[in-house]
Enzyme design. Structure first.
Site, mmCIF file in Angstrom:
data_model
loop_
_atom_site.group_PDB
_atom_site.id
_atom_site.type_symbol
_atom_site.label_atom_id
_atom_site.label_comp_id
_atom_site.label_asym_id
_atom_site.label_seq_id
_atom_site.Cartn_x
_atom_site.Cartn_y
_atom_site.Cartn_z
ATOM 1 C CG ASP A 1 0.156 4.227 -3.742
ATOM 2 O OD1 ASP A 1 0.181 2.997 -3.573
ATOM 3 O OD2 ASP A 1 1.151 4.883 -4.120
ATOM 4 C CE1 TYR B 1 5.753 0.678 1.409
ATOM 5 C CE2 TYR B 1 4.599 -0.641 -0.231
ATOM 6 C CZ TYR B 1 5.114 -0.495 1.040
ATOM 7 O OH TYR B 1 4.989 -1.508 1.953
ATOM 8 N NE ARG C 1 7.968 2.406 -7.419
ATOM 9 C CZ ARG C 1 6.864 2.000 -6.781
ATOM 10 N NH1 ARG C 1 6.870 0.897 -6.046
ATOM 11 N NH2 ARG C 1 5.749 2.688 -6.880
ATOM 12 C CB SER D 1 -0.418 -0.304 -0.015
ATOM 13 O OG SER D 1 0.898 -0.699 -0.344
ATOM 14 C CG ASN D 2 0.633 -3.095 -5.610
ATOM 15 O OD1 ASN D 2 -0.508 -3.520 -5.774
ATOM 16 N ND2 ASN D 2 1.340 -2.546 -6.593
#
Lengths: 225, 225
Positions: free
Chosen positions: A11, A13, A42, A118-119
């Protein structure tokens, strides 16, 4: 540790890249409210990725990140200056790595290919990887859920790893600082390593990560054994 | 307000029923930590409904509620007594209505059938509806997402309303105090009324509710016009 792993996937972040500088920028812009803003931002950012995925109403991570910033600003009754939103958003493009990350990645990369899942929108990921000069290290690629048009922890996102790396899921080690992401990866069939940087309780989502480590240096040590 | 509405459907927890008594019970058990516990519990409870739905790993709301309670207790370093968890959980079965709800429901029910659509397990809903003697008021039924094996805001949950009430989505008015639930209902095709009890910013999820009201009394007034 006796785990057969043919590829390690990270991942981005919070796992490789420290989002602390976002809070610092927020504090510089709105003294006394930086911490509250970055936390609200967030939280809402994650909520929106889950909610939009559930609604079947995907929108890319850049837009979700800006939308959640707008919500967070309004929730704190902050009226942003003209350039504030892009200044805050741009922090995501130049995040620094956590201190132990470079050495740990070098160690991981000696044994197997590395990748990112990652998103983040591909443009955001490209920028932060470039900023940290990591392009050559991630031989397995920098993958964005944007290709699946849904966010983690939907299984279709983890499936991108199998598809792109050609490694069966049981041989993939997945590393995330988000407990729910580690749970999603484990439920999908990866070996899951949860980097529990802040001492959170393990998530009760019906699966447990294969290992819990405080940082990437500990994971490197564990996998070298 | 010129809206054609053939049935009104309500979210339960936070919309009709005040979950404040859960916080009061928590404070009685753990003085000074009740508020933090009930907030952590609620946040995690919602997260788990979204995450499990996304993972394709549904578990009923009773279990999700207990799992999130365990997480919340551990996050606050509370070691619960033997009977604490069931005592806290049981509060959900006997929640009180918000003060304006009974009169508003009577007003709504004069013009059209009413129903509930909730994440709650059928047993939990049955108990709280019975406790408040509302059975006869909800002629349209007390529907649980349990029948769809996924949580809100997945469209399959809102579809239960069409299916059970036989009313086309454009003629359904959906009432929720959760901004994301109102957004999910609106995206599905309902008329969505957001009961914004705490003055939150509108959710940035690509749709807007048809109306935002501070409580159900205001909605009753609006719909009577």
């Amino acid at each position: 540790m006796a785990l057969e792993i043919s590829a390690l996937v990270f991942d981005a972040y919070g796992t490789l890249f420290d989002v602390h500088s976002v809070a610092r920028k927020a504090e510089a812009l709105y003294p006394g409210k930086g911490d509250a803003l970055s936390r609200a931002w967030r939280t809402k950012q994650l909520e929106y990725t889950w909610l939009r995925s559930l609604m079947g109403n995907y929108e890319d991570f850049s837009r979700v990140t800006l939308a959640s910033l707008e919500w967070a600003l309004e929730s704190l009754k902050i009226v942003p200056g003209d350039a504030d939103k892009s200044a805050l958003f741009d922090e995501y493009r130049k995040l620094a790595m956590f201190p132990e990350v470079p050495a740990a990645l070098d160690s991981f990369a000696r044994a197997r290919p590395l990748a990112i899942l990652s998103n983040g929108h591909p443009d955001m990921l490209e920028a932060v990887v470039e900023h940290n000069r990591l392009r050559n290290l991630f031989r397995g690629g920098v993958l964005s859920v944007h290709a699946a048009k849904v966010f983690k922890p939907n299984p279709a996102t983890y499936h991108l790893v199998e598809e792109r790396l050609g490694v069966p899921r049981a041989l993939v080690g997945f590393v995330s600082s988000n407990g729910w992401d580690a749970a999603g990866a484990k439920a999908f069939g990866f070996k899951a390593f949860w980097v529990n940087r802040t001492g959170q309780p393990v998530e009760r989502l019906g699966v447990r990560p294969d290992a819990v480590v405080p940082d990437l240096a500990s994971l490197a040590e564990m996998l070298a054994k």
